[in-house]
Design an enzyme around this catalytic site. Sequence first.
Site, short mmCIF file in Angstrom:
data_model
loop_
_atom_site.label_atom_id
_atom_site.label_comp_id
_atom_site.label_asym_id
_atom_site.label_seq_id
_atom_site.Cartn_x
_atom_site.Cartn_y
_atom_site.Cartn_z
N SER A 160 0.82 -1.19 0.00
CA SER A 160 0.00 0.00 0.00
C SER A 160 0.87 1.25 0.00
O SER A 160 1.68 1.46 -0.88
CB SER A 160 -0.94 -0.04 1.20
OG SER A 160 -1.98 0.88 1.05
N ASP A 185 -0.67 -4.78 -3.54
CA ASP A 185 -2.01 -4.21 -3.52
C ASP A 185 -2.04 -2.69 -3.45
O ASP A 185 -2.72 -2.11 -2.59
CB ASP A 185 -2.83 -4.81 -2.38
CG ASP A 185 -4.30 -4.93 -2.76
OD1 ASP A 185 -4.57 -5.26 -3.92
OD2 ASP A 185 -5.17 -4.67 -1.90
N HIS A 367 -7.14 -6.31 1.82
CA HIS A 367 -6.09 -5.40 1.37
C HIS A 367 -4.73 -5.79 1.92
O HIS A 367 -3.71 -5.67 1.25
CB HIS A 367 -6.46 -3.98 1.80
CG HIS A 367 -5.44 -2.96 1.43
ND1 HIS A 367 -4.93 -2.81 0.16
CD2 HIS A 367 -4.81 -2.02 2.18
CE1 HIS A 367 -4.06 -1.83 0.13
NE2 HIS A 367 -3.96 -1.34 1.35
#
Length: 378
Positions: A160, A185, A367
């Site tokens: 992220s 991700d 996530h």
Amino acid sequence: MSALEKSMHLGRLPSRPPLPGSGGSQSGAKMRMGPGRKRDFSPVSWSQYFESMEDVEEMLRYVIFNYSYTFRVYKSGSEGPVLLLLHGGGHSALSWAVFTAAIISRVQCRIVALDLRGHGETKVKNSEDLSAETMAKDVGNVVEAMYGDLPPPIMLIGHSMGGAIAVHTASSNLVPSLLGLCMIDVVEGTAMDALNSMQNFLRGRPKTFKSLENAIEWSVKSGQIRNLESARVSMVGQVKQCEGITSPEGSKSIVEGIIEEEEEDEEGSESVNKRKKEDDMEGLPSETQNLFLFLQTKKDHPYTWRIELAKTEKYWDGWFRGLSNLFLSCPIPKLLLLAGVDRLDKDLTIGQMQGKFQMQVLPQCGHAVHEDAPDKVS
């Protein structure tokens, strides 16, 4: 980023914080418990997954003053290339704990998991500066402080927000021995789309927790981390004990936050008790009421988030804007790990068709892909 990431699918921010709907039901064998069995939400020490922990010190010298910055790192392995792990927004290096144990058992390598500035146990003078440029320089400075002028081959792996910082670090040539780059991700298009809803996502999180166990339980049941084993070590790096309050205004703000959370309780009993306590305090001096409420807050809700992600909003755009082209332009082997095929934006779709990077989709993950499926990511 963390929840942040999920929402953004930054942290989805940190580290799209989760994209809407990314934190649904729990999955994986670790989450399926037999009838009548109670899950253990107690925290677990980093030492069960990493071999050592240290604070890397960096001295910044100015005309008169010397500032000492310390960056917390967790390490495993003694030979092979270094996998330098960068967590998402709001998370910490502990989010890589279970992954570290998994990868060390498969590959001869060295793990260095870093607490980025403003996160975990890293201590810097201007911790509020979370710009991509500053954090990328931090990564380069830590590598130099640890290995000097002859660093070993290093692969940057970031989740992220940390994935974005890994790309900025690579594109700025701040790690001279860079071997490869992996983003987990985080996709520019998805992250940018999620920015508008990020503040609402953050406001929807609990402001405080009664205990570490309570925080761990929330992270799993909310879907922020779907792997209970990882949550038990990772959440320790996301929350901290509430600090003392020095003014009536400060006391009032925290108590109001807790009242807001209590009123959402399904049973409604918490809010009833709160109103009764307010009635009992009528007539007392305001200073006495504030002190009582503060002490009650400390007793019932001693943990809060380590970093106020809502206050980092001015940096979000800089983390992700132009990220896809920066990633594609890095002249090293590249890997993109995603929780779903819907994540790719136009630039990455074209780049993937042209074979400019490898891509792997790991379905049935939230996530926090490296936490939910550490064995598959390894």
